[in-house]
Design a protein around this motif. Structure first.
Motif, PDB file in Angstrom:
ATOM      1  N   TRP A 150       0.919  -1.066   0.290  1.00 47.60           N
ATOM      2  CA  TRP A 150       0.050  -0.039  -0.083  1.00 47.60           C
ATOM      3  C   TRP A 150       0.863   1.391   0.163  1.00 47.60           C
ATOM      4  O   TRP A 150       1.934   1.433   0.960  1.00 47.60           O
ATOM      5  CB  TRP A 150      -0.959  -0.128   1.228  1.00 47.60           C
ATOM      6  CG  TRP A 150      -2.198  -1.048   1.319  1.00 47.60           C
ATOM      7  CD1 TRP A 150      -2.145  -2.235   0.480  1.00 47.60           C
ATOM      8  CD2 TRP A 150      -3.382  -0.936   2.054  1.00 47.60           C
ATOM      9  NE1 TRP A 150      -3.150  -2.716   1.006  1.00 47.60           N
ATOM     10  CE2 TRP A 150      -3.858  -2.165   1.698  1.00 47.60           C
ATOM     11  CE3 TRP A 150      -3.588   0.181   2.937  1.00 47.60           C
ATOM     12  CZ2 TRP A 150      -5.154  -2.329   2.286  1.00 47.60           C
ATOM     13  CZ3 TRP A 150      -4.940  -0.292   3.669  1.00 47.60           C
ATOM     14  CH2 TRP A 150      -5.855  -1.471   3.186  1.00 47.60           C
ATOM     15  N   PRO A 167       1.493   0.708   5.905  1.00 42.12           N
ATOM     16  CA  PRO A 167       1.620   0.968   4.448  1.00 42.12           C
ATOM     17  C   PRO A 167       3.189   0.724   4.146  1.00 42.12           C
ATOM     18  O   PRO A 167       3.805   1.219   4.968  1.00 42.12           O
ATOM     19  CB  PRO A 167       0.991   2.157   4.092  1.00 42.12           C
ATOM     20  CG  PRO A 167       1.220   3.172   5.600  1.00 42.12           C
ATOM     21  CD  PRO A 167       0.907   1.933   6.453  1.00 42.12           C
ATOM     22  N   VAL A 172      -3.675   4.460  -1.966  1.00 41.91           N
ATOM     23  CA  VAL A 172      -4.780   4.124  -1.129  1.00 41.91           C
ATOM     24  C   VAL A 172      -5.019   5.792  -0.887  1.00 41.91           C
ATOM     25  O   VAL A 172      -3.844   6.161  -0.054  1.00 41.91           O
ATOM     26  CB  VAL A 172      -4.438   3.469   0.062  1.00 41.91           C
ATOM     27  CG1 VAL A 172      -5.680   3.323   1.217  1.00 41.91           C
ATOM     28  CG2 VAL A 172      -3.904   2.214  -0.550  1.00 41.91           C
TER      29      VAL A 172
END
Length: 456
Positions: free
Chosen positions: A106, A171, A156
């Motif tokens: 992410w 992330p 994201v």
């Protein structure tokens, strides 16, 4: 078997309920509004074994977990869950926990303004590098649906609401674009709002921050090796701008002695200072994943801005008309106003308690006129009287959506050749329009009608 209550039948709530049902969990959805869309969603979920309870905002007995998609902590349903010791998580947090082994990394991004643009820039860069990538979160596909798919990376976008309910999110890299007062009614204070944004850094592999924003710099300060981006010449460990070049002095072999060109200012559309910052943040996130500089350039060139974000509508009589209806708060409007030198400003709407004094004071030297509309236009008029007393102001009292024709006519009357008529309202639109897109579209229609009249 886990018994989960999902708060609301919005896009994310419906996705959460379906995903959990597919995993064999017992799911109940609580929804306040029994509208046509909600009834249709409930009917589809019922086929998957999901129960929907309309009208009642009480916590179903026996639930193990409540999944919220942005409801505030003081909402009765959320407060009841917290008081009962039921775990409350957001859709993003749930998605993180449901990731399969070897899931896509992410690249997370938040901020008060510019999030969607920067995330879409990032996705374009990742695609240019040959990655299978997708924009998710507060934009595009709900994260809970995307995590099970075989992507190389997820870009994201995270809101402060989503971050408030995230506790284990980690992330690969995380960036904050900017911090300015917003959603204070939800969070309760500016400090709580900033703290929610700062949660994106807590477990991030690489921390990326706007070095030109003091609040962003403060949030990044505890993290060793944090990477800054700046509109100035970058120091070692930063990305920045040298003349007309975007330059990386962070993700290079020798950040002290070496720098790598990523793109030029001409590769960024629309070219405005805040959009350069968006591009630098996107580039930093991509570079943290090892994306080559050429892919940054190609991705930025291929990026197509979403509507109502400094969108050029028409040039009529040597005056440019710009739709920035997405500027629904003063911080966003300040970025737009800094991009032009001679402006007839179209502003107003629902300020939601925001202070426009500093915005008007800084913009005053660029203003050639102002046309004000919407429920809170008087607050902007008062700030203009204090800080730009010589700027002519037209007050439009009408509250119907057709009033935009009058707004544009008056703006055209105030504008001279070389000026920019800028719709950047600094306020929300729901006092007069279904949303900011409808406001922008009304402005564009009125501008085209102005051109038609002038041509005939």
């Amino acid at each position: 078997m886990t018994y989960t209550c999902v708060a609301g039948l919005g896009v994310s709530g419906t996705a959460v309920a379906r995903v959990l049902a597919e995993r064999g969990e017992r799911v109940v959805v609580v929804e306040a509004v029994e509208g046509e869309r909600q009834l249709a969603a409930a009917a589809e979920l019922a086929m998957a074994g999901v129960e929907t309870r309309f009208g009642e905002m009480t916590l179903p007995q026996g639930v193990d977990r409540l999944v919220t998609t942005g409801w505030a902590p003081h909402h009765p349903l959320i407060a009841a869950a917290l008081a009962a010791g039921v775990e409350v998580v957001g859709e993003v947090e749930l998605a993180w926990r449901l990731r399969p082994p070897h899931a896509a990394p992410w690249l997370a991004l938040t901020g008060t303004n510019g999030k969607t643009t920067a995330v879409r820039m990032l996705t374009s860069i990742l695609l240019a590098a040959g990655h299978k990538a997708l924009a998710v979160g507060n934009v595009g596909v709900p994260v809970v649906r995307a995590v099970a798919e075989p992507y190389d990376a997820l870009a994201v976008e995270l809101s402060s609401f989503q971050l408030h309910w995230s506790s284990t999110l980690a992330p690969h890299a995380a960036a904050i674009l900017n911090i300015a007062p917003d959603h204070l009614d939800w969070h309760g204070s500016m400090a709580a709002y900033a703290a929610a944004k700062g949660r994106v850094y807590e477990r991030a592999g690489t921390v990326i921050f706007n070095a030109d924003d003091p609040e962003c710099a403060r949030l990044a300060e505890p993290y060793e090796g944090a990477v800054g981006f700046t509109l100035r010449v970058p120091r070692s460990g930063q990305l920045g701008v040298v003349e007309d070049l975007l330059v990386d002095r962070a993700f290079v072999d020798d950040p002290v002695e070496a720098a790598e060109e990523l793109a030029t200012l001409a590769d960024i559309r629309p070219l405005a200072p805040h959009n350069v910052a968006n591009a630098l943040a996107a580039a930093a996130l991509a570079r943290s994943l090892g994306v080559p500089s050429e892919a940054v350039r190609l991705g930025l060139r291929a990026f197509k801005p979403d509507p109502h974000r400094l969108s050029h509508v028409e040039r009529v009589g040597d005056v440019d008309y710009i739709d920035d209806s997405k500027a629904t708060n003063p911080h966003a409007a300040a970025a737009a106003l800094s991009a032009y030198s001679s402006i007839v400003w179209v502003a107003g709407g629902q300020l939601k308690g925001a202070d426009v004094d500093d915005l008007v004071r800084r913009a005053a030297p660029r203003l050639r006129g102002a046309v004000l509309l919407g429920v809170d236009r008087a607050a902007i008029a008062e700030a203009l009287a204090r800080h730009a007393p010589n700027v002519p102001v037209v007050d439009i009292a009408g509250q119907d959506t057709g009033v935009m024709d009058t707004v544009v006519t008056e703006a055209a009357r105030l504008a001279s050749p070389g000026d920019t008529v800028l719709l950047s309202p600094a306020a929300a639109s729901l006092d007069m329009f279904p949303g900011y897109p409808a406001r922008g579209e009304a402005f564009a229609r009125a501008v085209r009608e102005l051109r038609r009249r002038r041509e005939h």
